[in-house]
Each structure stands twice: as C-alpha cells, then as structure tokens.
Design a protein around this motif. Sequence first.
Motif, short mmCIF file in Angstrom:
data_model
loop_
_atom_site.label_atom_id
_atom_site.label_comp_id
_atom_site.label_asym_id
_atom_site.label_seq_id
_atom_site.Cartn_x
_atom_site.Cartn_y
_atom_site.Cartn_z
N UNK A 563 -16.64 52.07 40.75
CA UNK A 563 -16.85 53.33 41.46
C UNK A 563 -16.64 53.17 42.96
N UNK A 564 -17.11 52.05 43.51
CA UNK A 564 -16.96 51.82 44.95
C UNK A 564 -15.47 51.75 45.32
N UNK A 565 -14.67 51.00 44.57
CA UNK A 565 -13.25 50.86 44.87
C UNK A 565 -12.51 52.18 44.67
N UNK A 566 -12.91 52.94 43.68
CA UNK A 566 -12.28 54.25 43.47
C UNK A 566 -12.56 55.18 44.64
N UNK A 567 -13.80 55.19 45.14
CA UNK A 567 -14.15 56.05 46.26
C UNK A 567 -13.36 55.68 47.51
N UNK A 568 -13.19 54.38 47.76
CA UNK A 568 -12.41 53.94 48.93
C UNK A 568 -10.95 54.37 48.78
N UNK A 607 -7.79 49.93 53.65
CA UNK A 607 -9.24 50.09 53.47
C UNK A 607 -9.71 49.34 52.23
N UNK A 608 -8.92 49.38 51.18
CA UNK A 608 -9.28 48.64 49.96
C UNK A 608 -9.29 47.14 50.21
N UNK A 609 -8.30 46.64 50.94
CA UNK A 609 -8.24 45.20 51.21
C UNK A 609 -9.44 44.75 52.05
N UNK A 610 -9.78 45.54 53.07
CA UNK A 610 -10.94 45.19 53.87
C UNK A 610 -12.23 45.20 53.07
N UNK A 611 -12.35 46.16 52.16
CA UNK A 611 -13.54 46.24 51.31
C UNK A 611 -13.65 44.99 50.43
N UNK A 612 -12.54 44.57 49.84
CA UNK A 612 -12.57 43.39 48.98
C UNK A 612 -12.87 42.13 49.78
N UNK A 613 -12.34 42.03 50.98
CA UNK A 613 -12.63 40.85 51.81
C UNK A 613 -14.12 40.73 52.07
N UNK A 614 -14.77 41.86 52.36
CA UNK A 614 -16.20 41.82 52.64
C UNK A 614 -17.03 41.63 51.36
N UNK A 615 -16.55 42.17 50.24
CA UNK A 615 -17.26 41.99 48.98
C UNK A 615 -17.21 40.55 48.51
N UNK A 616 -16.04 39.92 48.62
CA UNK A 616 -15.83 38.61 48.03
C UNK A 616 -15.90 37.47 49.04
N UNK A 617 -15.91 37.82 50.34
CA UNK A 617 -15.87 36.77 51.35
C UNK A 617 -14.59 35.98 51.33
N UNK A 618 -13.50 36.62 50.97
CA UNK A 618 -12.21 35.95 50.79
C UNK A 618 -11.12 36.90 51.30
N UNK A 619 -10.25 36.45 52.21
CA UNK A 619 -9.21 37.34 52.74
C UNK A 619 -8.10 37.67 51.74
N UNK A 620 -8.06 37.02 50.62
CA UNK A 620 -7.00 37.27 49.65
C UNK A 620 -5.70 36.60 50.05
#
Length: 632
Positions: A563-568, A607-620
């Motif tokens: 849900x969080x990723x869909x909203x972003x 915005x999705x990439x930044x969200x994942x970086x903060x969620x996972x602590x990994x820049x991808x």
Amino acid sequence: MGTGAGMPYAKGPDSRIRDTEHPDADAAAALRAAAGPKRPGPRARLAAVAVPAGYLLASLLLYAGLWADLDRRYLVDSMRDQNQWEWFFAVTAHHVLGGENPLFTTLQNFPLGVNLMANTVMLGLSAPLAPVTALFGATTTWAVVLTGGLAATATAWYWLIRRHLTRNRAAAVLGGAVAAFAPPMISHANAHPNLVVLFVVPLIVDRALRLCAGGRVLRDGAVLGLLMAWQIFLGEEALLLAVTGMLVFALLHAAAAPRAALPAVRPLLGGLAVGAAVAVPLVAYPLYWQFFGDRSYKSIEHGPTGNSLLALVEFSGRALAGDPATAEALSLNPTEQNAFYGWPLLALVIGVTAALWRRPAVKALAGTAVVAAALSLGAEITLAGRPEDGTLPGPWRLLDKQPLFESVIESRYAMVCAPAIGMLLALAWTSFAEAAATARRSAPVPDDRDRRNRALLIRVAGALVLCAALLPVVPKPLETVDRPDVPTLVANGNWRKYVQPGESLVPVPLPSPAGADALHWQVAADFAFPLPGGYFNGPATERREDGEIPGGIYGAVPRPTAELLRDVRYSGEPPVIGPAERRAAREDLEFWRAGVLVLQEQPNDEALRGTLERLLGDPGQRVGDAWVWDVG
C-alpha cells in the motif's frame, strides 16, 4: 453481456416465430416435410460463406490497430485488462501443456495463489487454444479470441434469426450485426472477451426452441446440456444474463400466445432435465472448486453500478456520433458503457414495436428489452448518475442480495437489449420487404412502372430509416497505443542472478488492479518466476475457523509495504519512514519470499526509489533500464 433474448414457442423444428401467427402454418409445415430436405442452391452456399466473412471483416477493421503490431500494440480503453487477459490465456497454456492443475496457480499472489476457476479465465477457449498461445504468444490468442469471437457471435445470431424468426437473409444479417456489434458489446470488446464471445448463447436458444417444438427430447436435451456446460467454461455471468433474458421472454411470449405455450411445457421440462443430467457431471468439480476450493470467495460487492436514464439514450464514446467525455461521465469506465444505444435507435425500436405490436414475438422481444433496461438502472434510478440530484427505487432491489446476482454489475443487464433490438429490426426489415413485394404484385399490369417505383420507394424509405438510426452508433476502430517495454533485466534473463527457486520477483509497485504491467513481464519470461500481488479476484480475508467463506476483492489482500509503494506511485510524495515502516517492509519481504525488487522507469520513479532506499537502507543498483534491490 449481449445475451439471449428469445424463447418463442414454435410448431416444429423448422418453423419460425411468425409461423405461430398464420392459420395455414400446419399445412405449410406438412408440405415442407413431405418434400424432404431441400438442397441449398448456389446463392445459399455463397451466403453461407459471405455472411460470416462479412462479419469477420467488420471485426478485423475494428481491431486493425491491434493486428498491426501484436508485439507492441495495446488496447488503450482496456486499461489494465489486456495484461490480465493475456496472463489468463498464458497461464492456462502453461498449466495445461505442463500437466498442472488449470484451476489454481501460485504464479500470481505468491505464495498464497489464485483460484483460477473463480476468475474469468475462459477455460472453454483458453484450454483448447493452449497450443496457439504456446506457439504464437498470448497477445495472438487475445486478438484471435476477440476478433473471431465477435464474428462468430454475429454469425450465430444471424443463423438463429434466419432459422426461427425470418427467412429474409438481409433482415437476418442486420439482426446478427446489431446483436454482436451494438454499443455495449463494443465497449466490452476492448477488455472482456467473456462478455463478447457469446456464440454459444444463440445455440442454447435454438435447442430450447427445438424442445419447445416437441422435437427429440433426449437428443436436444443432451446437446443443450453440453452447450450449457461449455458456456459455463466461457463465461458464467454471460450465461446468467442470457438465462434471465430467456426466462423473461418465455413468460411474456406465453402470456401473449398461451395456446402455443402450453404444449411446449412438457418437452421443455423434460429436455431441461436431460440437459442437467449431462451438464452437472461435467461442471460439478470445477464449480465446487470455484466456490469452496482454495482462495475461493463468497461474492464481490461493486457498490451502486446501475445505468442512469441518460446512459440509455446517449451515444458511446467509440460511436461515430459519440463524445468520449460525455460517455465517460455517464459510465464506470470505457469498458462498462453498457447502454448508450442512442435516442434515434431507441425511437426506431419504439416505432417498430408499435407498428408490429399484434405479433406475440414482438410483444415478448420488446418486453424483454424493457425489463432488461429497467434492471440495468440499478437499485436507485438516477437521471445522469448523480444521486444528489434525486433517485427513485429501481427493480434491481428485487435481485440485489440474491445468490449469484449479488456479484453482477447490474448495468450490464442493458446488454440483453442488444439481441432483442436486433431481432426487432430484423422483423422491421422483413416487413419493409413484404410491403415492397405486395406493392409489386398489386398493380394490374405486370410491367407497370408505377408498381416497381412503389416497391423501390418502400425499400429505399426503409433503408434510410434504418441508416438514420444505426449510423450514429456504428463503432470506430478501437484505439491502441504502444505498451511499455519489458525491463531488460527480465527480457534477457538476468533476473536469474537474484531470484533463487522458491523466491519471487517483486515489481515496484506490486502488480494490482491499478497497474498490471508486471503480468506482461511474467508472461514474457514464460512464468519462470512467481509474482506477489496481482490483478485477479480473490478473498478479502482468510477463511474463518468456522468455515465461513469471506467476501471477495479485486487483487491481493493489502499488505503495508504494498500500500505504501502504491500511494507513492500515484501521489509522487515520499512518505515518512520510521522503525514501524522498516519493520513492516522486512516482514512483507519475508512473506513474499522476495529475491529481488525491480523498479522500472515510470511516473514518480524517483520518489519510489527514494522510498525504497530509506526502507531498506540500500541505494539499489542500476541494471539496464531498471533499479534493483537484491534482498534474497
């Protein structure tokens, strides 16, 4: 769904509706029987090829944009449904050719899975077409089913009308075209083959008519049972709409011609019993699995979905006279413009009904159309779809909470009007032709020019009236666009570096009814990896300990990270990420057995990439045209 609207009571297997209205019908039938079967002449053989070919050409023109490039073109008005249907065709081929259960899969909604029988996978076509899907791809099957299905449906209605309603070939061609290419049919032709491929419905109507005529009860009943079983595997909702229309027609025709109806009751009931004995063993287990098997659900609530009164008289977005903005304001979406017959056509139908009212078949056909249109207005009738402007109670209240009907989108009942209107127009053209023939015979001098002119004038007048009513609703070719590319990571197989057996590939955001492009990725990879989430119908919750089956929803049961990723994705606003969100992400990735997260280029991807970086602590990591996070 353009479904059945006919069950008249005829006097013999070769008789027609109008035969019940002439006193010499029995004598004519006896003479035909004594003469034996008539060999079709050259014109009949030519028509047997030309009529289906004409319908097929019309269907090909409708889908010209899709056929122009099957690898890239996408029906824009299908929204997410082309991806879903191609996945249905592909997963059926994958399971059937692989010797797996075609009623269930874990390739979507991993690891819980999807009850395929509780979705519209059309096993009656997707299974036999599995070799076509395997050889030429799911998009080819999608195009073949839509294009061929429309043409076959028109041909089947033409055949039924010509066999039971009128011998006038032009009238039957007109009726078949209206039944299959009416505005609501074209709306669903973008996205819903289960509501477009209806060629079995006229065959069911034909067998019911044969039974009413007192034919071979065992043979016709058995064939009826086989056809009913086939239609269940093509589309249960279409069958429900068809049976409702047939039942309404039968009751109205019986009321209009009770003497013809009474002798039909016994053979019809006997044939239905035989049909049930044939059909039930064929469909019992699949239906049991659908309603009680793993990931089954009780029903799906759609909320108020009735047509407004204006939707009945306006033009659809894809009609020649239509305005997409007007039609969109009066419908759920472009695939659910379920009425939109246009006021000229409805005015003509009213005129035809008044002119031919003495005929029982006309009374029953018109009454069926009125009942279907009334049901399509829903439980609360509105003028333009705005309840705040005032409502009236609608007849759908009688069916709204009943089993099976509770999951129906009620506006679709307007589709039952299509074959009824087609049959009424076929009768109208037959009347024009008969009037012209009478004018030709009425003159005292065989070569009288005035006689020919009167006959020609009647035909031209009839053609002009029909054109004035039908031209505004003639459909334009369906619009297509280029579909997004499959990420190179998936296309070239490099995803295998990140996903181990038993793990899933997680698209960002997860596939859902709001976005289903990732289903195309999976098809392109030949189902080599499973996907969490998805676009399907499934239970909203787990089944309770007391065995109570839950209601259904579109898509997977929501999880916090999905849900969080869909909203972003749809807001473009990065959310606040704290310990609770990170903990939920770890739990969700573990639940999905995630091997890799893949973020394709798309709106709000930063915005999705930044969200994942903060969620996972990994820049991808940038891999080709996508960002990936190795989390396996």
